[in-house]
Design an enzyme around this catalytic site. Structure first.
Site: not given
Lengths: 316, 316
Positions: B264, B37, B39, B239
């Site tokens: 995150d 991932d 950001d 996702k």
């Protein structure tokens, strides 16, 4: 839904009154006020049902108060009176109760907003603006062409910073109705106003809008993105929400036990009357719900007719 | 959510690897492929985290396959490569997997559309259009200025009648992504295409889009009105939906037991890796979810780090 325990009347089979002259007379005698849903009851789209005008005349001639109750927020009461006139139905503005009007009353008379938080950010059309003006409620957004533009890169920073040139600090309410000019900027601003503490209101939450015999996006669809982003539902000022019934009662000061809601939809109109503890509910089969819905479904009216003009049989 | 019974690994406390050189080396040795991932892991907004470039270099120098997995549908893989370059991260288009690309692959290679129903009605931006073109999928809508207009009274009648000049009979899919130019017309058309049988797809269903340290309407907010109107959820190609994992696997042909998802967010990234039965999941604390989310929440990664660049400690 544990409907039957909430509404004892709903366990009773609704009475079929078409062709039952004595039953019709008895029914009419019970009520002083008739609240009418319009589309599906008085007309469908642009087609006025035969006998609608005569039926309303019969009721008025017998001293009944007639109220037109509509969730359509794009029109003001004055606009709606014009629409009724175009269809050939005489009415006065005083007889009309729209969700734009109930929203304005709710904001001006029921919400207790602090002095510096009285402005409304409107997602919607001119009907809402006119009714807010009629109650002297200040507003921004709505049909103002300044909001009909793309989001620019600097807007994100200005909104994030709470810049008062893009987020008016006096806004204390976001009111969402049907908006044919919904866009990304309005959704972003509405979201941030609510996050910053504004009250989240909807004129109504009908997901669809009937037109030309099919369905189009309704006012509820304008609230849907905000509901998903915020995880919060708006207070709805349209049927079947009782805030609308309270506003109608506040205006007409009627005895609920002597009032009857007339409609074609079980889960909005009839539910609205039952939850409002009106003396009666009358369903017609010229709209959305079917005979089976009313007879076998969880939300049962007190009585039903094939069509509204069957009321004229009391004169025969 | 009965998460712990579905994922045995999630009952185990995640291993904290920051400062644990031997543990880090052991962890890295387990995997050949790292799905990232972006950001909140590699950068935040326009701010590249220190050590990101060196960490990716370390992985590549050790023969690991690196894949950038993004739900951002507004950009094509080529656009995203440019964005990575601007931030100082070298990459190849082949390493990038966006939800616009997975949507295009799903439509062209997995959906078995009839010959005369292969066109896609796009609610979204140029990233989707570019990826549909890369898979030779015909489409309408998207950034075409012909759809950036008000609904006219005759549109209702044309749509109701199924007029092929407004409802293209070859449309068999509605694909909804983030659209900065969403409007009433596009919503009405998307709704009617789906009602007439088109497959309802979403590039992703994130309700919000992070920007400038706050949130704005995301792709899920564009689907929300349609979900409310239709009472139907779209198939999401982003996702944590496994259609995206299947598409990634279809392209890279990796051994899932030797792959690790790095992210995150517990409920998107880590869930994506767990439901995909990857060999590992690695969380970082530089984004949305907190240490408590990962250690005490229902969705537990295999391991976590304070920040991604803590992986560089294996070299110390």
């Amino acid at each position: 839904m544990a409907a039957s325990s909430e509404y004892p009347a709903m366990t009773t089979k609704p009475r079929y009154l078409t062709g039952d002259k004595a039953g019709l007379q008895e029914f009419l005698d019970k009520f002083d006020v008739f609240l009418f849903d319009c589309d599906g009851v008085l007309w469908s789209g642009d087609h006025l049902f035969p006998g609608t005008v005569e039926t309303l005349e019969l009721l008025r001639n017998n001293g009944k108060q007639v109220v037109f109750v509509t969730n359509n927020s794009t029109k003001s009461r004055a606009d709606y009176k014009k629409k009724l006139g175009t269809l050939g139905i005489p009415s006065s503005t005083e007889e009309i109760f729209s969700s734009s009007y109930s929203s304005s009353i709710y904001i001006s008379r029921i919400l207790n907003l602090p002095e510096n938080k009285r402005k409304v950010f409107v997602v919607g059309e001119t009907g809402i603006e006119q009714e807010l003006k009629s109650e002297n409620v200040p507003f921004i957004g709505g049909t103002d062409p300044a909001f009909l533009r793309d989001v620019k890169p600097e807007d994100y920073k200005r909104i994030a910073a709470g810049d008062p040139s893009i987020l008016d600090p006096e806004v204390g309410v976001v009111l969402v109705g049907l908006d044919f000019h919904l866009n990304y900027l309005k959704l972003a601003l509405a979201y941030h106003y609510i996050r910053r503490g504004a009250v989240f209101l909807a004129t109504n939450i009908d997901s669809t809008l009937p037109n030309s015999g099919t369905l189009f996006p309704g006012a509820g669809s304008m609230s849907a993105p905000l509901i998903m982003m915020l995880g919060q539902e708006p207070v709805s000022l349209g049927k079947p929400n009782q805030a609308m019934m309270d506003a109608i009662e506040g205006k007409f000061q009627f005895d609920r036990s002597r009032a009857c809601m007339v409609g074609d939809r079980a889960n909005t109109d009839i539910r609205f009357g039952l939850e409002g503890k009106l003396g009666g509910t009358l369903a017609v089969l010229t709209g959305v719900s079917t005979k089976e819905d009313f007879v076998a479904g969880p939300i049962k009216p007190l009585a039903y007719l094939d069509k509204l003009s069957d009321l004229l049989e009391v004169q025969s």
